[in-house]
Write a protein that holds these residues in place. Structure first.
Motif, mmCIF file in Angstrom:
data_model
loop_
_atom_site.group_PDB
_atom_site.id
_atom_site.type_symbol
_atom_site.label_atom_id
_atom_site.label_comp_id
_atom_site.label_asym_id
_atom_site.label_seq_id
_atom_site.Cartn_x
_atom_site.Cartn_y
_atom_site.Cartn_z
ATOM 1 N N TRP A 176 41.205 46.288 45.729
ATOM 2 C CA TRP A 176 42.425 45.552 45.380
ATOM 3 C C TRP A 176 43.712 46.303 45.638
ATOM 4 O O TRP A 176 44.644 45.752 46.213
ATOM 5 N N LEU A 177 43.797 47.532 45.171
ATOM 6 C CA LEU A 177 45.082 48.222 45.137
ATOM 7 C C LEU A 177 45.673 48.478 46.516
ATOM 8 O O LEU A 177 46.887 48.421 46.685
ATOM 9 N N ASN A 178 44.846 48.754 47.520
ATOM 10 C CA ASN A 178 45.369 48.983 48.876
ATOM 11 C C ASN A 178 46.012 47.730 49.450
ATOM 12 O O ASN A 178 46.842 47.803 50.343
ATOM 13 N N ASN A 179 45.613 46.561 48.954
ATOM 14 C CA ASN A 179 46.189 45.299 49.422
ATOM 15 C C ASN A 179 47.388 44.874 48.586
ATOM 16 O O ASN A 179 47.929 43.797 48.777
ATOM 17 N N GLY A 180 47.762 45.698 47.619
ATOM 18 C CA GLY A 180 48.882 45.349 46.746
ATOM 19 C C GLY A 180 48.499 44.366 45.662
ATOM 20 O O GLY A 180 49.348 43.838 44.969
ATOM 21 N N ASP A 181 47.198 44.113 45.516
ATOM 22 C CA ASP A 181 46.730 43.176 44.502
ATOM 23 C C ASP A 181 46.518 43.887 43.177
ATOM 24 O O ASP A 181 46.360 45.097 43.124
#
Length: 145
Positions: A70-75
């Protein structure tokens, strides 16, 4: 003071958020700040999940798993998914419950843990950090006064 990682994860409390000091935003944010999702660092209670590991390498593995999903996609990491990673990696008894700490008041948790928990935007996941108990990642699920 100027954490660059916080703004991209702050969709809940739209507008400008203070990294630590609420004094600068007090006059600007009062009108919008009626929501319980606002008030970083000034609320009385926080609802959070966490992952606790004794070794830095293990907490970094858990964080990488969250980043890749998630975090790498800004989610934002959904609480149910954070809970799965907590069950797999956390060495805290709360890990069996998906890292759920429930609601806790200011003053209950020690130093760095409290600082991060009360300054992480609702729905956001903290970067790994160290406390006297080991290495943590926190997911803030809510805040209230």
């Amino acid at each position: 003071m100027g954490k660059d990682s916080k703004p991209k994860e702050s969709s809940k409390g739209k507008g400008k958020q203070a990294a630590s000091g609420g004094e600068d935003n007090a006059s600007k944010g009062k009108g919008k700040g009626g929501k319980s999702g606002d008030g970083l660092g000034t609320c009385t209670y926080v609802k959070a999940r966490h992952i606790l590991c004794e070794k830095q390498g293990k907490i970094n593995e858990a964080y990488k798993k969250l980043q890749d999903g998630w975090l790498n996609n800004g989610d934002k990491v959904p609480p149910a998914e954070f809970a799965k990673v907590a069950v797999e990696y956390s060495e805290c008894p709360s890990g069996k419950k998906g890292g759920d700490l429930g609601w806790f008041p200011r003053g209950k948790m020690a130093g760095p843990f409290q600082e991060v928990a009360f300054n992480t935007p609702v729905g956001a996941t903290s970067a790994p950090f160290k406390s006297t108990h080991g290495y943590h990642i926190i997911l803030c699920e809510g805040r209230k006064n």
